[in-house]
Design an enzyme around this catalytic site. Sequence first.
Site, PDB file in Angstrom:
ATOM      1  N   VAL A   1       1.034  -3.867   3.832  1.00  0.00           N
ATOM      2  CA  VAL A   1       0.913  -5.157   4.524  1.00  0.00           C
ATOM      3  C   VAL A   1       2.187  -6.004   4.489  1.00  0.00           C
ATOM      4  O   VAL A   1       2.251  -7.039   5.148  1.00  0.00           O
ATOM      5  CB  VAL A   1      -0.259  -6.032   4.014  1.00  0.00           C
ATOM      6  CG1 VAL A   1      -1.588  -5.494   4.460  1.00  0.00           C
ATOM      7  CG2 VAL A   1      -0.202  -6.232   2.534  1.00  0.00           C
TER       8      VAL A   1
ATOM      9  N   TYR B   1      -1.913  -3.417 -11.030  1.00  0.00           N
ATOM     10  CA  TYR B   1      -1.968  -3.098  -9.600  1.00  0.00           C
ATOM     11  C   TYR B   1      -1.074  -4.030  -8.774  1.00  0.00           C
ATOM     12  O   TYR B   1      -0.369  -3.581  -7.861  1.00  0.00           O
ATOM     13  CB  TYR B   1      -3.423  -3.175  -9.119  1.00  0.00           C
ATOM     14  CG  TYR B   1      -3.599  -2.998  -7.631  1.00  0.00           C
ATOM     15  CD1 TYR B   1      -3.555  -1.728  -7.046  1.00  0.00           C
ATOM     16  CD2 TYR B   1      -3.805  -4.091  -6.777  1.00  0.00           C
ATOM     17  CE1 TYR B   1      -3.710  -1.561  -5.674  1.00  0.00           C
ATOM     18  CE2 TYR B   1      -3.972  -3.937  -5.418  1.00  0.00           C
ATOM     19  CZ  TYR B   1      -3.923  -2.664  -4.870  1.00  0.00           C
ATOM     20  OH  TYR B   1      -4.078  -2.504  -3.509  1.00  0.00           O
TER      21      TYR B   1
ATOM     22  N   TYR C   1      -4.376   3.443   7.407  1.00  0.00           N
ATOM     23  CA  TYR C   1      -5.707   2.816   7.321  1.00  0.00           C
ATOM     24  C   TYR C   1      -6.632   3.399   8.395  1.00  0.00           C
ATOM     25  O   TYR C   1      -6.559   4.592   8.697  1.00  0.00           O
ATOM     26  CB  TYR C   1      -5.636   1.284   7.454  1.00  0.00           C
ATOM     27  CG  TYR C   1      -4.503   0.611   6.731  1.00  0.00           C
ATOM     28  CD1 TYR C   1      -4.292   0.818   5.366  1.00  0.00           C
ATOM     29  CD2 TYR C   1      -3.645  -0.263   7.384  1.00  0.00           C
ATOM     30  CE1 TYR C   1      -3.266   0.159   4.699  1.00  0.00           C
ATOM     31  CE2 TYR C   1      -2.624  -0.923   6.726  1.00  0.00           C
ATOM     32  CZ  TYR C   1      -2.435  -0.700   5.384  1.00  0.00           C
ATOM     33  OH  TYR C   1      -1.422  -1.344   4.744  1.00  0.00           O
TER      34      TYR C   1
ATOM     35  N   LYS D   1       0.670   3.287  -3.080  1.00  0.00           N
ATOM     36  CA  LYS D   1      -0.524   4.089  -3.409  1.00  0.00           C
ATOM     37  C   LYS D   1      -0.222   5.590  -3.385  1.00  0.00           C
ATOM     38  O   LYS D   1      -0.841   6.366  -4.101  1.00  0.00           O
ATOM     39  CB  LYS D   1      -1.654   3.767  -2.422  1.00  0.00           C
ATOM     40  CG  LYS D   1      -2.174   2.333  -2.538  1.00  0.00           C
ATOM     41  CD  LYS D   1      -3.128   2.000  -1.388  1.00  0.00           C
ATOM     42  CE  LYS D   1      -3.660   0.570  -1.487  1.00  0.00           C
ATOM     43  NZ  LYS D   1      -4.453   0.190  -0.294  1.00  0.00           N
TER      44      LYS D   1
ATOM     45  N   SER E   1       0.796  -1.236   0.000  1.00  0.00           N
ATOM     46  CA  SER E   1       0.000   0.000   0.000  1.00  0.00           C
ATOM     47  C   SER E   1       0.827   1.285   0.000  1.00  0.00           C
ATOM     48  O   SER E   1       0.292   2.358  -0.286  1.00  0.00           O
ATOM     49  CB  SER E   1      -0.932   0.028   1.211  1.00  0.00           C
ATOM     50  OG  SER E   1      -2.067  -0.741   0.951  1.00  0.00           O
TER      51      SER E   1
HETATM   52  N1  GLN Z   1      -1.485  -5.383  -2.326  1.00  0.00           N
HETATM   53  C1  GLN Z   1      -2.222  -5.241  -1.119  1.00  0.00           C
HETATM   54  C2  GLN Z   1      -3.709  -5.458  -1.361  1.00  0.00           C
HETATM   55  O1  GLN Z   1      -4.231  -4.934  -2.267  1.00  0.00           O
HETATM   56  C3  GLN Z   1      -1.980  -3.893  -0.535  1.00  0.00           C
HETATM   57  C4  GLN Z   1      -2.779  -3.672   0.727  1.00  0.00           C
HETATM   58  C5  GLN Z   1      -1.992  -3.081   1.834  1.00  0.00           C
HETATM   59  O2  GLN Z   1      -0.753  -2.989   1.818  1.00  0.00           O
HETATM   60  N2  GLN Z   1      -2.719  -2.697   2.846  1.00  0.00           N
HETATM   61  O3  GLN Z   1      -4.356  -6.156  -0.609  1.00  0.00           O
END
Ligand code: GLN
Length: 309
Positions: A263, A193, A245, A68, A65
Amino acid sequence: MPCQSSEELKALVEEARKCTKNGRVADYIPALGKANPNELSIAIYYPDGRCISAGDIEEKITLQSISKVISLALVLMDRGPDYVFERVGMEPTGDPFNSIAKLETTTPAKPLNPMINAGALVVTHMIKGNTVEERFQRLLSFVQEMANDSTVSYCEEVARSEFETANLNRALCYFLKEHKIINEDVEQLLDLYTKQCAIEMNCLSLARIGMVIGMDGVDPLTGKQVLPTDIARICKTFMVTCGMYNASGEFAIEIGIPAKSGVSGGIMGAVPGRFGIGIFGPALDEKGNSIAGIKLLELLSKNYKLSMF
Ligand code: GLN
């Protein structure tokens, strides 16, 4: 200088490492499940080029994430804020990062922000280029520019592992397609993605990107404006409001540093006007943030008064 030496940093890492036993490595992406839960490392990059670190900072981590923030910066540069924010909102959700709930209750079904998966998928959809390969290469080049490291690449194993198991993200994409927020082939978007999320680098490079964002888009070591000031401001703001988050509010109160987690256990911090932080600690808390990484940032913030508020 907040933290003067790698020795000082090492003591804080050992203190924070005690929390790893209360966390769990993410395994919903099977390849991430292989990480060592006791791992904890950190690098801090200062604008004068000094860098201090502790732990195994050569270890590479996938951005997940954290990517992003960078894809958002790229599409803002490509298409401008009006176009982007017509398709993705600016508000925190208070829900887990992969939740579908608010898409169903919001009309139009525009994701509330670019840091949740639904919003990030819309952002990735907006990356310009004719093919997935071309779009991915544009994003990767931009990441390399921000990290000032042309060797940054992606981990094929992690990308494939997520692509094969990303049924929740598939569901989000189909929902967004049904509501005409996106219009491309879902498998194609997921291919892009999952590669984006699998871009990998070590803590040093992560800290350097954090520094560039913290320094309003300028890399102080090359003098180059890597992203426009206004876009760096938008990135920092989203990092504060949505970067951790549904723990972002508490994180802002307790720690007060613009930060983005993933994550994989990575956290990128951008202390405004001061320095960048890159952390890797794969044991996660129940919200999906690095449990020891948060502890480490808390120790740093309290010891060196880093809160921006
Ligand atoms: N690639 C992960 C997903 O889409 C990214 C989510 C994350 O790092 N919170 O679930």
